[in-house]
Motif scaffolding. Sequence first.
Motif, PDB file in Angstrom:
ATOM      1  N   ILE A   1     108.618 -95.230  34.977  1.00  0.00           N
ATOM      2  CA  ILE A   1     109.485 -94.622  33.986  1.00  0.00           C
ATOM      3  C   ILE A   1     108.847 -94.897  32.633  1.00  0.00           C
ATOM      4  O   ILE A   1     108.274 -95.946  32.429  1.00  0.00           O
ATOM      5  N   VAL A   2     108.865 -93.939  31.782  1.00  0.00           N
ATOM      6  CA  VAL A   2     108.215 -94.152  30.500  1.00  0.00           C
ATOM      7  C   VAL A   2     109.245 -94.067  29.391  1.00  0.00           C
ATOM      8  O   VAL A   2     109.909 -93.064  29.218  1.00  0.00           O
ATOM      9  N   VAL A   3     109.385 -95.158  28.706  1.00  0.00           N
ATOM     10  CA  VAL A   3     110.453 -95.290  27.730  1.00  0.00           C
ATOM     11  C   VAL A   3     109.868 -95.270  26.336  1.00  0.00           C
ATOM     12  O   VAL A   3     108.826 -95.860  26.089  1.00  0.00           O
ATOM     13  N   LEU A   4     110.523 -94.613  25.460  1.00  0.00           N
ATOM     14  CA  LEU A   4     109.997 -94.507  24.107  1.00  0.00           C
ATOM     15  C   LEU A   4     110.188 -95.779  23.300  1.00  0.00           C
ATOM     16  O   LEU A   4     109.282 -96.282  22.688  1.00  0.00           O
ATOM     17  N   ILE A   5     111.379 -96.303  23.283  1.00  0.00           N
ATOM     18  CA  ILE A   5     111.614 -97.377  22.322  1.00  0.00           C
ATOM     19  C   ILE A   5     112.305 -98.585  22.916  1.00  0.00           C
ATOM     20  O   ILE A   5     112.885 -99.378  22.204  1.00  0.00           O
TER      21      ILE A   5
ATOM     22  N   ALA B   1     108.812 -84.148  21.868  1.00  0.00           N
ATOM     23  CA  ALA B   1     107.416 -83.780  22.109  1.00  0.00           C
ATOM     24  C   ALA B   1     106.635 -84.941  22.723  1.00  0.00           C
ATOM     25  O   ALA B   1     105.740 -84.734  23.548  1.00  0.00           O
ATOM     26  N   HIS B   2     106.974 -86.180  22.336  1.00  0.00           N
ATOM     27  CA  HIS B   2     106.328 -87.371  22.914  1.00  0.00           C
ATOM     28  C   HIS B   2     106.653 -87.468  24.411  1.00  0.00           C
ATOM     29  O   HIS B   2     105.764 -87.704  25.233  1.00  0.00           O
ATOM     30  N   GLU B   3     107.912 -87.275  24.770  1.00  0.00           N
ATOM     31  CA  GLU B   3     108.288 -87.356  26.187  1.00  0.00           C
ATOM     32  C   GLU B   3     107.619 -86.243  26.987  1.00  0.00           C
ATOM     33  O   GLU B   3     107.176 -86.458  28.123  1.00  0.00           O
ATOM     34  N   VAL B   4     107.544 -85.055  26.402  1.00  0.00           N
ATOM     35  CA  VAL B   4     106.844 -83.948  27.073  1.00  0.00           C
ATOM     36  C   VAL B   4     105.355 -84.288  27.200  1.00  0.00           C
ATOM     37  O   VAL B   4     104.707 -83.919  28.185  1.00  0.00           O
ATOM     38  N   GLY B   5     104.842 -85.050  26.225  1.00  0.00           N
ATOM     39  CA  GLY B   5     103.461 -85.530  26.319  1.00  0.00           C
ATOM     40  C   GLY B   5     103.247 -86.354  27.586  1.00  0.00           C
ATOM     41  O   GLY B   5     102.216 -86.244  28.254  1.00  0.00           O
ATOM     42  N   HIS B   6     104.246 -87.167  27.940  1.00  0.00           N
ATOM     43  CA  HIS B   6     104.147 -87.934  29.191  1.00  0.00           C
ATOM     44  C   HIS B   6     104.118 -86.996  30.402  1.00  0.00           C
ATOM     45  O   HIS B   6     103.451 -87.269  31.398  1.00  0.00           O
ATOM     46  N   HIS B   7     104.854 -85.894  30.303  1.00  0.00           N
ATOM     47  CA  HIS B   7     104.836 -84.922  31.395  1.00  0.00           C
ATOM     48  C   HIS B   7     103.429 -84.330  31.553  1.00  0.00           C
ATOM     49  O   HIS B   7     102.933 -84.184  32.672  1.00  0.00           O
TER      50      HIS B   7
ATOM     51  N   LEU C   1      98.367 -95.327  27.037  1.00  0.00           N
ATOM     52  CA  LEU C   1      99.135 -94.204  27.587  1.00  0.00           C
ATOM     53  C   LEU C   1     100.139 -93.680  26.552  1.00  0.00           C
ATOM     54  O   LEU C   1     100.290 -92.474  26.352  1.00  0.00           O
ATOM     55  N   GLU C   2     100.799 -94.620  25.879  1.00  0.00           N
ATOM     56  CA  GLU C   2     101.796 -94.246  24.871  1.00  0.00           C
ATOM     57  C   GLU C   2     101.158 -93.569  23.659  1.00  0.00           C
ATOM     58  O   GLU C   2     101.678 -92.578  23.138  1.00  0.00           O
ATOM     59  N   LEU C   3     100.027 -94.123  23.215  1.00  0.00           N
ATOM     60  CA  LEU C   3      99.368 -93.521  22.046  1.00  0.00           C
ATOM     61  C   LEU C   3      98.856 -92.129  22.383  1.00  0.00           C
ATOM     62  O   LEU C   3      98.865 -91.220  21.546  1.00  0.00           O
TER      63      LEU C   3
ATOM     64  N   THR D   1     103.578-102.692  24.157  1.00  0.00           N
ATOM     65  CA  THR D   1     103.397-101.725  25.241  1.00  0.00           C
ATOM     66  C   THR D   1     103.268-100.304  24.705  1.00  0.00           C
ATOM     67  O   THR D   1     102.960 -99.388  25.443  1.00  0.00           O
ATOM     68  N   HIS D   2     103.544-100.093  23.431  1.00  0.00           N
ATOM     69  CA  HIS D   2     103.528 -98.735  22.879  1.00  0.00           C
ATOM     70  C   HIS D   2     102.541 -98.549  21.731  1.00  0.00           C
ATOM     71  O   HIS D   2     102.177 -97.440  21.411  1.00  0.00           O
ATOM     72  N   GLY D   3     102.127 -99.642  21.104  1.00  0.00           N
ATOM     73  CA  GLY D   3     101.214 -99.532  19.961  1.00  0.00           C
ATOM     74  C   GLY D   3     101.931 -99.836  18.656  1.00  0.00           C
ATOM     75  O   GLY D   3     103.151 -99.745  18.569  1.00  0.00           O
TER      76      GLY D   3
HETATM   77 ZN   LIG Z   1     106.401 -92.974  25.688  1.00  0.00          ZN
END
Ligand SMILES: [Zn+2]
Length: 286
Positions: free
Chosen positions: A37-41, A165-171, A201-203, A256-258
């Motif tokens: 699962i990829v979480v933003l914040i 757009a960031h979450e779609v980036g994960h897609h 991955l996050e960046l 984990t996100h930068g």
């Molecule tokens: Zn993310």
Amino acid sequence: MKLGNQRSSSNIEDRRGSSGGGGYGGGGGKMGIAGLIVVLIGAYYGVDLSGLVGGGVQMPQVQQQQSQPAASAEEEALARFSAQILATTEDAWGSYFRSRGREYVQPKMVLYRGSTPTACGTGQAAMGPFYCPADQKVYLDLSFYDDMKNQLGAAGDAAFAYVIAHEVGHHVQNLNGTMTQVNRARSRVGEREANRLSVKLELQADCLAGVWANRAQERQLFESGDLEEAFNAAEAVGDDRLQQRSRGYAVPDSFTHGTSAQRLQWFRRGLNSGDPEQCDTFAANS
Ligand SMILES: [Zn+2]
């Protein structure tokens, strides 16, 4: 943003009227490697993400019985805005994939309140917006819009658009296999190195959000001040900024996100180049 008569995506799954829990067999919600699962914040809410991306995390199972409040006019406007932004990502990535002779499989976006079942375990609004690769869906509790404004200092519709757009980036990372590769690599290394891979991955997702912003700019969807809102949002969700807010100091190895600076830098790189090939955070020494 200036969306005019921009179409709304038909890939919206609106669960706001239903309660959480249930579904997917209901039991346990144990995440496997496929269930990353990829979480933003998450860090902002004090969720420990160190294990989240590696799989094997026990997600809390929440059963909700209370009735859901009716949506306000503002919330409906925000739901429509989110569906329009999702459509702009479909256009941007659809044409990019076509140009590479590939088909873009569009993700679904689930609107929910509080908690909801996902193929990655129970999704909680407190984790922030996230993408579940196992069902190829972006999960969004619209109350995050207010959290961004009131708690993260990242107000504005363009800030929210950046998050989508960031979450779609994960897609996109899921479709091109990067996510699977990173997940495999993470399972073979220690926590510090695993965190470093997670940051990359996050960046990259931030850079891909920038590529979307490049297309949006071409289409003149941004009004004056909008890009600054998006830049500000990218900085606001940097690990250093979030950790300083929650603990008063930052611990770089646990990132984990930068950092704010890295997130802004990669978002701008995608925006300025408009080229996903420029988003190779794994080759970069940062
Ligand atoms: Zn993310």
